[in-house]
Design a protein around this motif. Structure first.
Motif, short mmCIF file in Angstrom:
data_model
loop_
_atom_site.label_atom_id
_atom_site.label_comp_id
_atom_site.label_asym_id
_atom_site.label_seq_id
_atom_site.Cartn_x
_atom_site.Cartn_y
_atom_site.Cartn_z
N GLY A 17 0.77 -1.24 0.00
CA GLY A 17 0.00 0.00 0.00
C GLY A 17 0.80 1.28 0.00
N LYS A 18 2.13 1.19 -0.04
CA LYS A 18 2.95 2.39 -0.03
C LYS A 18 3.87 2.42 -1.25
CE LYS A 18 3.06 2.89 5.01
NZ LYS A 18 3.94 3.01 6.22
N TYR A 19 4.19 3.63 -1.70
CA TYR A 19 5.12 3.76 -2.82
C TYR A 19 6.49 3.22 -2.41
CZ TYR A 19 1.65 7.10 -4.53
OH TYR A 19 0.49 7.70 -4.95
N ILE A 20 7.14 2.52 -3.32
CA ILE A 20 8.46 1.99 -3.03
C ILE A 20 9.53 3.05 -3.28
CG2 ILE A 20 7.73 -0.32 -3.73
CD1 ILE A 20 9.65 0.13 -6.21
N LYS A 21 10.74 2.76 -2.84
CA LYS A 21 11.91 3.55 -3.22
C LYS A 21 12.28 3.08 -4.63
CE LYS A 21 12.70 5.66 0.76
NZ LYS A 21 12.64 7.13 0.89
N ALA A 22 12.04 3.90 -5.62
CA ALA A 22 12.19 3.49 -7.02
C ALA A 22 13.62 3.66 -7.50
CB ALA A 22 11.22 4.27 -7.90
N TRP A 23 14.52 2.87 -6.94
CA TRP A 23 15.94 2.99 -7.26
C TRP A 23 16.28 2.33 -8.59
CZ3 TRP A 23 16.10 1.28 -1.67
CH2 TRP A 23 16.33 2.37 -0.82
N PHE A 24 17.30 2.86 -9.23
CA PHE A 24 17.84 2.26 -10.46
C PHE A 24 19.28 2.70 -10.60
CE2 PHE A 24 16.23 6.41 -11.59
CZ PHE A 24 17.21 6.93 -12.43
N SER A 25 20.02 1.99 -11.42
CA SER A 25 21.39 2.38 -11.75
C SER A 25 21.66 2.02 -13.20
CB SER A 25 22.40 1.70 -10.82
OG SER A 25 22.35 0.29 -10.97
N ALA A 67 21.12 -1.96 1.61
CA ALA A 67 22.19 -1.79 2.60
C ALA A 67 23.56 -1.93 1.96
CB ALA A 67 22.02 -2.80 3.73
N GLU A 68 23.70 -2.91 1.08
CA GLU A 68 24.99 -3.16 0.44
C GLU A 68 25.34 -2.09 -0.58
OE1 GLU A 68 27.28 -6.65 -2.14
OE2 GLU A 68 25.12 -6.75 -1.82
N GLY A 69 24.41 -1.76 -1.44
CA GLY A 69 24.72 -0.84 -2.53
C GLY A 69 24.66 0.62 -2.17
N LEU A 70 23.78 0.96 -1.22
CA LEU A 70 23.56 2.37 -0.88
C LEU A 70 23.81 2.71 0.58
CD1 LEU A 70 20.25 2.83 -2.90
CD2 LEU A 70 22.34 4.14 -3.27
N ALA A 71 24.14 1.71 1.38
CA ALA A 71 24.27 1.90 2.82
C ALA A 71 22.99 2.53 3.37
CB ALA A 71 25.48 2.76 3.16
N TYR A 72 21.84 2.06 2.85
CA TYR A 72 20.54 2.59 3.25
C TYR A 72 19.92 1.67 4.30
CZ TYR A 72 15.74 4.31 3.02
OH TYR A 72 14.51 4.81 3.33
N TYR A 73 19.64 2.24 5.48
CA TYR A 73 19.07 1.46 6.58
C TYR A 73 17.82 2.12 7.17
CZ TYR A 73 23.69 -0.75 6.50
OH TYR A 73 24.84 -1.40 6.11
N LYS A 74 17.43 3.25 6.63
CA LYS A 74 16.38 4.06 7.25
C LYS A 74 15.04 3.34 7.34
CE LYS A 74 14.37 8.71 7.01
NZ LYS A 74 14.34 9.98 6.26
N THR A 75 14.64 2.68 6.27
CA THR A 75 13.38 1.93 6.26
C THR A 75 13.61 0.57 5.62
OG1 THR A 75 12.78 2.94 4.13
CG2 THR A 75 11.93 4.00 6.12
N PRO A 76 12.81 -0.43 5.97
CA PRO A 76 12.96 -1.75 5.35
C PRO A 76 12.64 -1.67 3.86
CG PRO A 76 11.61 -1.85 7.35
CD PRO A 76 11.76 -0.41 7.01
N THR A 77 13.36 -2.44 3.06
CA THR A 77 13.11 -2.47 1.61
C THR A 77 13.06 -3.93 1.13
OG1 THR A 77 15.49 -2.23 1.22
CG2 THR A 77 14.17 -0.22 1.19
N PRO A 78 12.12 -4.71 1.66
CA PRO A 78 12.05 -6.13 1.30
C PRO A 78 11.64 -6.36 -0.16
CG PRO A 78 10.14 -5.50 2.59
CD PRO A 78 11.08 -4.34 2.63
N TYR A 79 11.17 -5.32 -0.83
CA TYR A 79 10.74 -5.44 -2.23
C TYR A 79 11.92 -5.40 -3.21
CZ TYR A 79 10.96 -0.44 -1.18
OH TYR A 79 11.35 0.79 -0.73
N ILE A 80 13.11 -5.08 -2.73
CA ILE A 80 14.29 -5.07 -3.58
C ILE A 80 14.81 -6.50 -3.74
CG2 ILE A 80 16.69 -4.32 -3.78
CD1 ILE A 80 14.82 -2.03 -4.22
N LYS A 81 14.98 -6.95 -4.98
CA LYS A 81 15.57 -8.26 -5.21
C LYS A 81 17.09 -8.12 -5.16
CE LYS A 81 12.01 -10.49 -8.05
NZ LYS A 81 11.76 -11.14 -9.35
#
Length: 316
Positions: free
Chosen positions: A141-149, A160-174
């Motif tokens: 129900g929430k917009y994802i973090k729409a990351w790309f490279s 966490a590995e690619g961006l050192a991002y820990y602020k919110t869970p991102t289980p939708y990232i493969k």
């Protein structure tokens, strides 16, 4: 007997007015309901001119896609980028990040919002945007973090590995997903690259991250790799710094990724070799291009890189 005669009708009138005002107010949108009756108009701040203007969302998305991806690429790749751009826009607006800075929904700054260049819009870009009109990605129900490279180097990274991002869970990232399309038929400097970073530049980068001067560059080594093989910690002399932070501080165009295959010090300079271009989180643009050339739909390109998501249509 008459001392309440005027008060009671007035009281009744007041109560009736309150009741009517409650009953006649338009119903509030339920929280989480993102649907619109028609395409929204958003406000855009031009960081170069300082001007603000109103713009239709799809027109803005076209300018973003044209700036973020090569406009001559296959329509389905551009369309996948459009879905990400639209999602990023809505998530960014929901947080109010740009609103706090400029009083607008979005800006033309890639640091604050997304790259934006309407001069690069082509008919192919317009087809891609129209093909995915209103489509956004959500998770629970929430917009994802729409990351790309640009290219994940053949394997995706987690946030966490690619961006050192820990602020919110991102289980939708493969994460840790094999993606050979990201390296096949790409530029040679993406498949394999080398970089020579001057020692003083390395020293300054480490100091800005760690808060202490590591001294003249004498040694460098990978201190820790992540699940995909990327460098998450780099040791410069006796100081250890985060890989993503070091790349940004030392130069993300020179150090194309932290998917490093070689780290050495020669002549006082840092020598790096690696593959891919970017943080490797989310969609790979080169991967999207190669998938699109195989006939994969924009939505299935997105589903390759993101899991347990919904692709919703916000408006007709």
């Amino acid at each position: 007997m008459r001392k309440y005669g005027l008060f009671v009708p007035v009281l009744i009138l007041l109560l009736a007015t309150v009741w009517l005002s409650w009953g006649c107010q338009p119903a509030k949108k339920p929280e989480g309901d993102r649907k619109y009756k028609s395409e929204p108009t958003i406000s855009l701040y031009d960081n170069q001119t300082g001007q603000k203007k109103q713009i239709k969302l799809e027109e803005y998305v076209a300018g973003v896609v044209a700036a973020e991806m090569e406009p001559s690429w296959p329509v389905n790749a551009l369309a996948a980028q459009a879905i990400l751009a639209r999602t990023f826009t809505m998530e960014n607006m929901a947080t109010g990040r740009v609103k706090k800075l400029h009083g607008t929904d979005v800006s033309t700054s890639v640091e604050e919002s997304q790259a934006y260049d309407p001069s690069r819009i082509t008919e192919r870009v317009r087809q891609a945007v129209q093909k995915t009109r209103g489509e956004v990605i959500t998770y629970q129900g929430k917009y994802i973090k729409a990351w790309f490279s640009a290219s994940n180097g053949g394997k995706t990274a987690g946030a966490a590995e690619g961006l050192a991002y820990y602020k919110t869970p991102t289980p939708y990232i493969k994460a840790n997903l094999d993606d050979p399309d990201s390296l096949q038929n790409t530029l040679p400097e993406i498949q394999r690259w080398t970089a020579t970073i001057p020692g003083d530049q390395v020293r300054q980068a480490v100091k800005s991250i760690a808060g202490q001067d590591p001294g003249p560059l004498t040694s460098a080594a990978i201190a820790q790799r992540g699940p995909s093989g990327r460098t998450v910690k780099l040791k410069i002399n006796n100081t250890t710094v985060g890989g993503p932070a070091f790349r940004l501080a030392a130069g993300s165009t020179e150090i194309r990724s932290m998917f490093l295959t070689e780290v050495a010090v020669q002549g006082g300079n840092l020598i790096l070799a690696g593959k891919g271009y970017g943080h490797g989180v989310g969609m790979s643009q080169w991967g999207a291009k190669n998938k699109a050339e195989k006939g994969v739909s924009p939505e299935d390109i997105i589903r390759f890189y993101f899991q347990d998501i919904e692709i919703e249509k916000l408006y007709p």
